[in-house]
Scaffold this motif. Structure first.
Motif, PDB file in Angstrom:
ATOM      1  N   ARG A  61      41.011  47.850  33.878  1.00 56.37           N
ATOM      2  CA  ARG A  61      41.251  47.778  35.333  1.00 56.37           C
ATOM      3  C   ARG A  61      40.115  47.049  36.034  1.00 56.37           C
ATOM      4  O   ARG A  61      40.354  46.196  36.907  1.00 56.37           O
ATOM      5  N   ASN A  62      38.884  47.370  35.662  1.00 57.90           N
ATOM      6  CA  ASN A  62      37.743  46.668  36.263  1.00 57.90           C
ATOM      7  C   ASN A  62      37.777  45.181  35.937  1.00 57.90           C
ATOM      8  O   ASN A  62      37.470  44.330  36.783  1.00 57.90           O
ATOM      9  N   ALA A  63      38.146  44.866  34.682  1.00 61.88           N
ATOM     10  CA  ALA A  63      38.205  43.451  34.281  1.00 61.88           C
ATOM     11  C   ALA A  63      39.273  42.705  35.076  1.00 61.88           C
ATOM     12  O   ALA A  63      39.052  41.570  35.528  1.00 61.88           O
ATOM     13  N   VAL A  67      38.676  39.592  37.460  1.00 65.16           N
ATOM     14  CA  VAL A  67      39.387  38.331  37.237  1.00 65.16           C
ATOM     15  C   VAL A  67      40.128  37.922  38.509  1.00 65.16           C
ATOM     16  O   VAL A  67      40.154  36.723  38.884  1.00 65.16           O
ATOM     17  N   ALA A  68      40.724  38.919  39.202  1.00 62.29           N
ATOM     18  CA  ALA A  68      41.411  38.609  40.463  1.00 62.29           C
ATOM     19  C   ALA A  68      40.431  38.066  41.496  1.00 62.29           C
ATOM     20  O   ALA A  68      40.748  37.103  42.223  1.00 62.29           O
ATOM     21  N   GLN A  69      39.242  38.654  41.532  1.00 64.02           N
ATOM     22  CA  GLN A  69      38.218  38.143  42.454  1.00 64.02           C
ATOM     23  C   GLN A  69      37.764  36.744  42.046  1.00 64.02           C
ATOM     24  O   GLN A  69      37.527  35.882  42.900  1.00 64.02           O
ATOM     25  N   PHE A  70      37.672  36.517  40.739  1.00 68.22           N
ATOM     26  CA  PHE A  70      37.295  35.188  40.236  1.00 68.22           C
ATOM     27  C   PHE A  70      38.346  34.148  40.622  1.00 68.22           C
ATOM     28  O   PHE A  70      38.015  33.041  41.058  1.00 68.22           O
ATOM     29  N   VAL A  71      39.614  34.500  40.462  1.00 69.86           N
ATOM     30  CA  VAL A  71      40.696  33.579  40.837  1.00 69.86           C
ATOM     31  C   VAL A  71      40.646  33.292  42.336  1.00 69.86           C
ATOM     32  O   VAL A  71      40.828  32.139  42.780  1.00 69.86           O
TER      33      VAL A  71
END
Length: 376
Positions: A61-63, A67-71
């Motif tokens: 979930r953290n990953a 990843v969503a924040q990275f996108v």
């Protein structure tokens, strides 16, 4: 009977306590049988699997959120429709991400040689993924091959046919992911139970072999199933340490080299210690039994001596008893004579004294002289 009832009432948490802190109880717990031991082992494995599945899901979930924040921050706007992904600009993007590794995005090329070049740029040490127009290629750490997934297959599973960047971020960080996380947790749990059950059974068998060798050294006869039961209880502390290690590794990235060796070593120490304690207790009980037998033997001898001592005065008392026979009317030769008989002699001689001649009576008088007593 009371001890058997207490063993039957031995609960799960009390078994954990005894397995860690009371090695001398291993024999009693082993005597409960293999079904109870394997049930205890399965409960331990379920707890371990829950911890593994829970921490893995937490990390996943953290990953996903990162990843969503990275996108959101690093990837330009994109759209997906008709099973094709399109970027707002057609540039090739290369990024590094903590969880995903190296990311290469090229939604224009379909040239296999260029795609192979991208794959070779991703090392086996870091891993990464290549995002193309109609598929994604994943290269995992330590693997020489790659995994290929078509967007069409992935999109059909989540029920979305058309989306853009904002919709993806909203979906990944929204409540819609709850059902996906629950399904993922179930898969992780069943997988962890299967893997850890097999691994733990192999460890138990290995520890039981060391226990069997310990019984040979101590010359103690035990059934193998009893040794196997004790091996199950001996892995309690290492399994709890494994739970703590999983949490530390998943949440804080702590790694312990040779943890598996330590797992087996601690289990063998518990197992061998339990065998030697049982041997010591068995020897003590044999010594106590020998002492009891010796005391019983002494008591029997004393009782026998006391019985003989009681019979001795009675014999002496019987020797002082005489029976005086007056033969005055039987023969003039022994008129007024007195013959004394002891009780036993009276039976033996008295009939002969009456039936035989006077000479016989004198023989009796010769062997049994008359004491100074009154006539009977």
């Amino acid at each position: 009977m009371e001890q058997e009832t207490q063993n039957q009432k031995l609960g799960f948490f009390k078994k954990i306590w005894y397995s860690i802190d009371k090695i001398e109880k291993y024999g009693e717990m082993s005597a409960q049988g293999f079904p109870r031991a394997i049930s205890y082992l399965f409960q331990i494995i379920i707890i371990l699997a829950l911890i593994v599945a829970g921490t893995t899901l937490y990390q996943t979930r953290n990953a996903i959120n990162k990843v969503a924040q990275f996108v959101k921050d690093e990837i330009p706007n994109f759209t997906y429709s008709d099973n094709e992904l399109k970027l707002e600009n057609n540039e090739v993007i290369t990024k590094e991400q903590e969880y995903l590794g190296k990311i290469i995005i090229d939604t224009n090329t379909e040239n296999q040689e260029e795609i192979d070049k991208y794959i070779n740029e991703i090392s086996e040490e870091t891993g990464g993924l290549i995002i193309l127009k109609n598929r994604v290629i994943i290269k995992q750490v330590g693997m020489t091959g790659t995994l290929n997934y078509n967007y069409e297959d992935l999109v059909n599973q989540i029920g979305m046919s058309n989306f853009d960047k904002e919709q993806v971020i909203e979906f990944v960080t929204g409540t819609q992911m709850t059902s996906i996380y629950l399904g993922l947790f179930s898969i992780l749990l069943m997988s962890a139970i299967s893997v850890y059950f097999i691994n733990t059974i192999l460890n138990v068998v290995l520890v039981s072999i060391f226990g069997y060798l310990a019984t040979l050294i101590t010359k103690m006869k035990m059934r193998y199933v009893a040794i196997l039961n004790m091996a199950i209880y001996s892995i309690t502390l290492p399994t709890i340490l494994q739970m703590l290690y999983v949490i530390a590794n998943q949440l804080f990235g702590i790694q312990i080299k040779y943890f598996d060796v330590m797992y087996i070593l601690v289990s063998c120490i518990y197992m061998i210690a339990a065998i030697f304690i049982l041997k010591s207790d068995f020897t003590k009980k044999q010594e106590q039994l020998s002492e009891v037998v010796e005391v019983q033997k002494q008591v029997k001898e004393e009782l026998k001596e006391n019985e003989e001592n009681k019979q001795e005065p009675e014999k002496k008392k019987d020797k002082k008893k005489y029976f005086i026979a007056d033969f005055t009317n039987i023969s003039t030769s022994v008129a007024g004579g007195k013959v004394c008989f002891r009780p036993a002699d009276r039976i033996a001689w008295f009939p002969d004294a009456f039936s035989q001649s006077v000479t016989t009576i004198f023989v009796v008088l010769k062997f049994f002289p008359s004491p100074e007593t009154n006539n009977v």
